[in-house]
Design a protein around this motif. Structure first.
Motif, PDB file in Angstrom:
ATOM      1  N   GLY A   1       0.820  -1.132   0.071  1.00 56.14           N
ATOM      2  CA  GLY A   1       0.024  -0.004   0.083  1.00 56.14           C
ATOM      3  C   GLY A   1       0.968   1.213  -0.057  1.00 56.14           C
ATOM      4  O   GLY A   1       0.289   2.364  -0.028  1.00 56.14           O
ATOM      5  N   ALA A   2       2.180   1.228  -0.087  1.00 55.10           N
ATOM      6  CA  ALA A   2       3.158   2.378   0.110  1.00 55.10           C
ATOM      7  C   ALA A   2       3.081   2.918  -1.262  1.00 55.10           C
ATOM      8  O   ALA A   2       3.179   2.073  -2.285  1.00 55.10           O
ATOM      9  N   CYS A   3       3.353   4.192  -1.314  1.00 54.72           N
ATOM     10  CA  CYS A   3       3.723   4.721  -2.704  1.00 54.72           C
ATOM     11  C   CYS A   3       5.033   4.375  -3.310  1.00 54.72           C
ATOM     12  O   CYS A   3       6.146   4.488  -2.653  1.00 54.72           O
ATOM     13  N   SER A   4       5.022   3.965  -4.492  1.00 51.67           N
ATOM     14  CA  SER A   4       6.196   3.377  -5.144  1.00 51.67           C
ATOM     15  C   SER A   4       6.699   4.269  -6.104  1.00 51.67           C
ATOM     16  O   SER A   4       7.831   3.837  -6.864  1.00 51.67           O
ATOM     17  N   GLY A   5       5.946   5.122  -6.763  1.00 52.56           N
ATOM     18  CA  GLY A   5       6.354   5.997  -7.917  1.00 52.56           C
ATOM     19  C   GLY A   5       5.143   6.802  -8.353  1.00 52.56           C
ATOM     20  O   GLY A   5       3.935   6.746  -7.794  1.00 52.56           O
ATOM     21  N   ALA A   6       5.201   7.371  -9.683  1.00 50.88           N
ATOM     22  CA  ALA A   6       4.073   7.910 -10.279  1.00 50.88           C
ATOM     23  C   ALA A   6       4.107   7.770 -11.787  1.00 50.88           C
ATOM     24  O   ALA A   6       5.372   7.878 -12.298  1.00 50.88           O
ATOM     25  N   ILE A   7       3.021   8.029 -12.290  1.00 52.79           N
ATOM     26  CA  ILE A   7       3.094   7.892 -14.010  1.00 52.79           C
ATOM     27  C   ILE A   7       2.496   9.371 -14.401  1.00 52.79           C
ATOM     28  O   ILE A   7       1.693  10.068 -13.500  1.00 52.79           O
ATOM     29  N   SER A   8       2.695   9.566 -15.348  1.00 60.70           N
ATOM     30  CA  SER A   8       2.128  11.167 -15.934  1.00 60.70           C
ATOM     31  C   SER A   8       1.920  11.055 -17.394  1.00 60.70           C
ATOM     32  O   SER A   8       2.498  10.142 -18.394  1.00 60.70           O
ATOM     33  N   VAL A   9       1.294  11.920 -18.324  1.00 64.16           N
ATOM     34  CA  VAL A   9       0.939  12.363 -19.404  1.00 64.16           C
ATOM     35  C   VAL A   9       1.162  13.788 -19.451  1.00 64.16           C
ATOM     36  O   VAL A   9       1.026  14.547 -18.751  1.00 64.16           O
ATOM     37  N   THR A  10       1.986  14.125 -20.460  1.00 65.87           N
ATOM     38  CA  THR A  10       2.459  15.612 -20.931  1.00 65.87           C
ATOM     39  C   THR A  10       2.110  16.037 -22.215  1.00 65.87           C
ATOM     40  O   THR A  10       2.171  15.255 -23.033  1.00 65.87           O
ATOM     41  N   GLY A  11       1.421  17.168 -22.276  1.00 63.59           N
ATOM     42  CA  GLY A  11       1.251  17.891 -23.720  1.00 63.59           C
ATOM     43  C   GLY A  11       1.043  19.065 -23.506  1.00 63.59           C
ATOM     44  O   GLY A  11       1.302  19.814 -22.677  1.00 63.59           O
ATOM     45  N   LEU A  12       0.803  19.789 -24.951  1.00 67.55           N
ATOM     46  CA  LEU A  12       0.767  21.251 -25.225  1.00 67.55           C
ATOM     47  C   LEU A  12      -0.705  21.816 -24.915  1.00 67.55           C
ATOM     48  O   LEU A  12      -1.710  20.774 -25.117  1.00 67.55           O
ATOM     49  N   LYS A  13      -0.862  22.836 -24.151  1.00 65.83           N
ATOM     50  CA  LYS A  13      -2.264  23.059 -24.093  1.00 65.83           C
ATOM     51  C   LYS A  13      -3.155  23.439 -25.267  1.00 65.83           C
ATOM     52  O   LYS A  13      -4.103  22.792 -25.462  1.00 65.83           O
ATOM     53  N   LEU A  14      -2.652  24.535 -25.802  1.00 70.20           N
ATOM     54  CA  LEU A  14      -3.487  24.787 -27.132  1.00 70.20           C
ATOM     55  C   LEU A  14      -4.951  24.869 -27.476  1.00 70.20           C
ATOM     56  O   LEU A  14      -5.703  23.989 -28.162  1.00 70.20           O
ATOM     57  N   GLY A  15      -5.447  25.557 -26.288  1.00 70.41           N
ATOM     58  CA  GLY A  15      -6.922  25.583 -26.197  1.00 70.41           C
ATOM     59  C   GLY A  15      -7.508  24.327 -25.777  1.00 70.41           C
ATOM     60  O   GLY A  15      -8.815  24.128 -26.100  1.00 70.41           O
ATOM     61  N   LEU A  16      -6.998  23.439 -25.083  1.00 67.14           N
ATOM     62  CA  LEU A  16      -7.361  22.084 -24.773  1.00 67.14           C
ATOM     63  C   LEU A  16      -8.662  22.525 -23.728  1.00 67.14           C
ATOM     64  O   LEU A  16      -8.529  23.326 -22.776  1.00 67.14           O
ATOM     65  N   PRO A  17      -9.976  22.172 -24.028  1.00 62.90           N
ATOM     66  CA  PRO A  17     -10.903  22.243 -23.184  1.00 62.90           C
ATOM     67  C   PRO A  17     -11.045  21.497 -21.718  1.00 62.90           C
ATOM     68  O   PRO A  17     -10.395  20.694 -21.731  1.00 62.90           O
ATOM     69  N   SER A  18     -11.618  22.147 -20.737  1.00 60.67           N
ATOM     70  CA  SER A  18     -11.497  21.643 -19.342  1.00 60.67           C
ATOM     71  C   SER A  18     -11.827  20.326 -19.185  1.00 60.67           C
ATOM     72  O   SER A  18     -11.363  19.783 -18.385  1.00 60.67           O
ATOM     73  N   TRP A  19     -12.800  19.842 -19.975  1.00 60.86           N
ATOM     74  CA  TRP A  19     -13.579  18.530 -19.904  1.00 60.86           C
ATOM     75  C   TRP A  19     -12.698  17.472 -20.167  1.00 60.86           C
ATOM     76  O   TRP A  19     -12.445  16.269 -19.729  1.00 60.86           O
ATOM     77  N   ARG A  20     -11.547  17.979 -21.191  1.00 62.16           N
ATOM     78  CA  ARG A  20     -10.375  17.260 -21.679  1.00 62.16           C
ATOM     79  C   ARG A  20      -9.543  16.654 -20.376  1.00 62.16           C
ATOM     80  O   ARG A  20      -9.234  15.581 -20.422  1.00 62.16           O
TER      81      ARG A  20
END
Length: 271
Positions: A224-243
């Motif tokens: 149950g201990a935290c072993s790390g994290a993952i992520s996605v990264t991108g350019l905003k370019l007007g990305l809508p909030s729901w996205r």
């Protein structure tokens, strides 16, 4: 040996092995210090008493279960051979190897580059990444040390800490401003981390670099201990909030899948 074809995509299911696994899970769910009787195991697994006894007897012969007492007072518990196998399983685990296929699937699903990081000191250190293959690439490097308060990876890891632990860490590293969107007030950061815990993912919305967003979610191991994290990264370019919310759910689900492969069996968020 009885073999039957499964309908969930697996080719074969060996019933006796499946039954043994169910019995081990029943023993694992018992109150610590209190074993289960044959009747208890039979009821928990939907088996006849004779089938439950035969399975327990076989598991005991291999050290995977153990028994105490005699006759009607005999109780069964997990065997110490499982401890040895558990240690060996952990030795054979590689977080990078386990996470890589999930990261690749996440990149295909979202169209964004994905990364894996582990905590090291006060930072999140990137140890693997999957590029989305786009011609225009955000500069992402292996070994990058992500700041804890303004990156998706860093905030995902911070959210796994208690408020006193966060305060202690921030006392050491501070809250340097990276952009106009960076959170530089400790109380605001603590409130923000409460939202991260509730959602199951952290959003860096141009907080580390102008025009760039990153969404991260923490990983947990079998303890149950935290072993790390993952992520996605991108350019905003007007990305809508729901996205952002949609991507957050996808990253969180990928993190839950990796955590499950690491042996974590805790609750999962569904919203």
């Amino acid at each position: 040996m009885t073999v039957t074809e499964e309908t969930d995509g697996s080719r074969y299911l060996v019933r006796s092995v499946s039954r043994a696994a169910e019995v081990l899970e029943a023993l694992a769910a018992a109150t610590p210090g209190h074993g289960l009787s044959v009747t208890d195991v039979a009821r928990a697994c939907g088996l006849s008493k004779s089938a439950a006894f035969a399975t327990l007897h076989t598991l005991c012969q291999h050290g995977l279960a153990a028994d105490d007492g005699e006759g009607m007072n005999r109780r069964y518990r997990l065997g110490m051979a499982l401890a040895r196998l558990g240690v060996r399983a952990q030795e054979q685990l590689s977080l990078r190897d386990i996470a890589r296929p999930v990261l690749a699937a996440l990149t295909r699903q979202t169209g964004l580059s994905s990364r894996l990081a582990v905590p090291e000191g006060e930072h999140a250190v990137v140890i693997d990444q999957v590029s989305n293959g786009e011609r225009i690439q955000i500069e992402l490097r292996m070994g990058t040390r992500e700041l804890p308060h303004c990156t998706g990876l860093g905030k995902a890891l911070l959210a796994e800490m208690s408020a006193p632990q966060v305060r202690e860490l921030i006392d050491r590293v501070g809250l340097p401003r990276r952009t106009d969107h960076t959170i530089v007030d400790l109380d605001s950061l603590l409130a923000h981390l409460d939202d991260v815990r509730q959602a199951g993912y952290a959003l860096d919305d141009e907080e580390d670099a102008e025009g760039v967003f990153c969404i991260g979610s923490a990983l947990r191991d079998h303890t149950g201990a935290c072993s790390g994290a993952i992520s996605v990264t991108g350019l905003k370019l007007g990305l809508p909030s729901w996205r952002y919310q949609e991507l957050g759910r996808q990253v969180r689900q990928a993190a839950e899948e990796i955590s499950a492969r690491l042996g974590y069996a805790g609750p999962q968020l569904t919203s």
